[in-house]
Enzyme design. Sequence first.
Site, mmCIF file in Angstrom:
data_model
loop_
_atom_site.group_PDB
_atom_site.id
_atom_site.type_symbol
_atom_site.label_atom_id
_atom_site.label_comp_id
_atom_site.label_asym_id
_atom_site.label_seq_id
_atom_site.Cartn_x
_atom_site.Cartn_y
_atom_site.Cartn_z
ATOM 1 N NE ARG A 166 -2.519 0.115 3.628
ATOM 2 C CZ ARG A 166 -3.340 0.604 4.547
ATOM 3 N NH1 ARG A 166 -4.643 0.602 4.355
ATOM 4 N NH2 ARG A 166 -2.876 1.108 5.665
ATOM 5 C CB THR A 193 -2.489 7.160 -2.660
ATOM 6 O OG1 THR A 193 -1.786 5.923 -2.877
ATOM 7 C CG2 THR A 193 -1.702 8.309 -3.277
ATOM 8 C CG ASP A 224 2.736 -2.789 8.740
ATOM 9 O OD1 ASP A 224 2.827 -1.864 7.924
ATOM 10 O OD2 ASP A 224 2.937 -3.997 8.437
ATOM 11 C CG ASP A 238 6.408 -3.173 9.602
ATOM 12 O OD1 ASP A 238 7.163 -3.628 8.719
ATOM 13 O OD2 ASP A 238 6.003 -1.998 9.612
HETATM 14 C C1 PRP Z 1 -1.174 -4.725 4.493
HETATM 15 C C2 PRP Z 1 -1.996 -5.991 4.641
HETATM 16 C C3 PRP Z 1 -2.851 -5.969 3.412
HETATM 17 C C4 PRP Z 1 -3.103 -4.493 3.221
HETATM 18 C C5 PRP Z 1 -4.488 -4.175 3.700
HETATM 19 O O1 PRP Z 1 -0.140 -4.933 3.618
HETATM 20 O O2 PRP Z 1 -1.237 -7.141 4.783
HETATM 21 O O3 PRP Z 1 -2.240 -6.533 2.278
HETATM 22 O O4 PRP Z 1 -2.130 -3.798 4.003
HETATM 23 O O5 PRP Z 1 -4.797 -2.848 3.453
HETATM 24 P P1 PRP Z 1 -5.920 -2.417 2.408
HETATM 25 O O6 PRP Z 1 -7.103 -3.260 2.684
HETATM 26 O O7 PRP Z 1 -6.143 -0.963 2.735
HETATM 27 O O8 PRP Z 1 -5.388 -2.591 1.023
HETATM 28 P P2 PRP Z 1 0.941 -3.766 3.286
HETATM 29 O O9 PRP Z 1 0.513 -3.032 2.056
HETATM 30 O O10 PRP Z 1 1.200 -2.966 4.515
HETATM 31 O O11 PRP Z 1 2.202 -4.599 2.852
HETATM 32 P P3 PRP Z 1 3.110 -5.626 3.698
HETATM 33 O O12 PRP Z 1 2.296 -6.871 3.929
HETATM 34 O O13 PRP Z 1 4.256 -5.856 2.804
HETATM 35 O O14 PRP Z 1 3.491 -4.962 5.004
HETATM 36 N N1 URA Z 2 -2.431 -3.017 6.938
HETATM 37 C C1 URA Z 2 -2.024 -3.450 8.143
HETATM 38 O O1 URA Z 2 -1.070 -4.223 8.261
HETATM 39 N N2 URA Z 2 -2.700 -3.008 9.223
HETATM 40 C C2 URA Z 2 -3.742 -2.175 9.136
HETATM 41 O O2 URA Z 2 -4.321 -1.807 10.168
HETATM 42 C C3 URA Z 2 -4.143 -1.722 7.864
HETATM 43 C C4 URA Z 2 -3.472 -2.185 6.774
#
Ligand code: PRP
Ligand code: URA
Length: 213
Positions: free
Chosen positions: A107, A111, A203, A206
Amino acid sequence: MKQYPNVTVLEHPLITHKISILRDKNTPTSEFRQLVKEIAIMEGYEALRNVPTKDVEIETPIEKTTVKMVRGSKLCFVPILRAGMGMVDGLTELIPTARVGHIGLYRDEVTHEPHEYYCKLPNDLENLEIYVIDPMLATGGSAIDAIRLLKEHGAKNLHFICIIAAPEGIKAFCEANPDIPLTVGALDRQLNENAYICPGLGDAGDRIFGTVK
Ligand code: PRP
Ligand code: URA
């Protein structure tokens, strides 16, 4: 959630208990990772109740009989990288012969739109029962994008499993995909101004991979 018949919010006390530990900011990475795996197993137990089976002839100590066995090779788990990876081990423990595809999305921090950086999927998707997995459904953008990509690659039989969802994410997901079963471990209150789920768990990527101390 009555307005979305494709959504199942599990609200099982054993799952809720484990999610409560995930939410605690003091839960360390090792325990967090283990809990995500255990929750995936428990959610999988519910979400996979209609998996395809086949008849197999066996012999019990008493007599020959025909039994039902899961057609594991007809199933495919597709984690959304990174955080979805945390759920793969649990689900493949349930169904060791299942196949695994990968979709990489992150994400944008400003945005909140998802960006694709990786996609490797089985080449016979149209014949498979596909379970997309990601712990978090926040705005729903990543889930919707992953489903769109899978459909573009020919996927027909799709499901989505997440651990925590925001109402905003469920609404967006269901408006885009009213026919795709969505299994949710816990339904939270809302998103904050950074599109994080409240109360949520922070997150997920993380916390699973220990990338932020
Ligand atoms: C997180 C999570 C989802 C997304 C959800 O991933 O694991 O994939 O955010 O958010 P959304 O419903 O608003 O799209 P992130 O983009 O943080 O990537 P990561 O798993 O690499 O940390
Ligand atoms: N992605 C995450 O990992 N946590 C949130 O709360 C939203 C998006």
